[in-house]
Write an enzyme that holds these catalytic residues in place. Structure first.
Site, short mmCIF file in Angstrom:
data_model
loop_
_atom_site.label_atom_id
_atom_site.label_comp_id
_atom_site.label_asym_id
_atom_site.label_seq_id
_atom_site.Cartn_x
_atom_site.Cartn_y
_atom_site.Cartn_z
N CYS A 86 79.54 68.46 56.32
CA CYS A 86 78.85 69.70 55.93
C CYS A 86 78.57 70.56 57.17
CB CYS A 86 77.58 69.38 55.15
SG CYS A 86 76.93 70.76 54.19
N HIS A 203 79.26 65.15 50.89
CA HIS A 203 78.41 64.20 51.61
C HIS A 203 78.70 62.75 51.20
CE1 HIS A 203 75.45 66.95 53.56
NE2 HIS A 203 75.85 67.77 52.59
N GLU A 205 77.78 60.12 52.73
CA GLU A 205 76.60 59.28 53.00
C GLU A 205 75.61 59.27 51.85
OE1 GLU A 205 75.17 63.36 54.30
OE2 GLU A 205 77.07 62.28 54.09
#
Length: 230
Positions: A86, A203, A205
């Site tokens: 990002c 994302h 994660e």
């Protein structure tokens, strides 16, 4: 796998990445403040999501000129994998480690939702855990995720197999309707020429635990760890 997460003023996904890396590797990464001069010996560098320096000037423009970035660039040239998520993708473009730029979303609104993505390239340590053409689900959260580059750059990315992920529908069709931000060629992530630098807007994660939003992101980190150990 020894990892370093670079922390800038305004980073807000650095802890998320740290948790994901520890979950997969069993080791906590080193958190490196942006004002430092050097990186410790590491096998992976992560530029996390967030709003570095408040997104003033352009997203990632000030972070790209942070003192620690000289060391990041040096390590990238030596072949150390670098992952920009990002805002980290925006920073990588601002440093010219990756070509192109991230512009305002076509709808001029912040977008925060899960999206479907088609894995376009698996010949990289970052995507080696996926099957080519598979459809994964990851969250996005950005206002400037509209990837743009000139026509020659886009053709080069296509021809060299450097498009990592593209926005698609649930069946894997890459369509305008599946594009959340107006990105050229529905691009969600790209590699550098060595495929050891990856920038992506989604994302991974945030998708490492089924309790949260699935585990498709965990595959990226697990595949990376296996590739690094091979």
């Amino acid at each position: 796998m020894r990892a370093a997460v670079i922390v800038f003023p305004g980073s807000n996904c650095d802890r998320d990445v740290a948790v994901a890396l520890q979950l997969v590797t069993g080791h906590a990464p080193t958190m490196v403040w942006h004002a430092g001069d050097t990186l410790p010996p590491v096998d992976l560098i992560v530029l996390p999501g967030g709003f570095s320096h408040g997104d003033y000037l352009r997203c990632g423009a000030m972070a790209a000129r942070a003192r620690i970035m000289a060391s990041v660039l040096e390590q990238a040239k030596r072949g150390v994998p670098v992952l920009g998520i990002c805002n980290g993708f925006q920073i990588l473009c601002e440093t010219s480690l990756l070509p192109g730029a991230l512009m305002r979303n076509a709808g001029l609104r912040f977008i925060c939702r899960d999206v479907s993505l088609r894995v376009e390239q698996t010949n990289s340590p970052f995507t080696s855990g996926y099957d080519h053409g598979s459809v994964i689900r990851l969250p996005i959260a950005h206002a400037e995720g509209n990837y743009q580059a000139d026509s020659q750059t886009l053709e080069r990315l296509k021809g060299e197999g450097r498009i990592a992920l593209r926005y698609c529908d649930a069946a894997g069709a890459v369509t305008p309707a599946a594009n959340p931000n107006g990105a050229s060629l529905n691009i969600a992530g790209i590699f550098d020429a060595s495929r050891r630098v990856l920038g992506l807007m989604p994302h991974p994660e945030r998708a490492t635990d089924p309790v949260l939003s699935g585990t498709d992101g965990r595959t990226l980190f697990a595949g990376l760890m296996r590739a690094m150990a091979a």
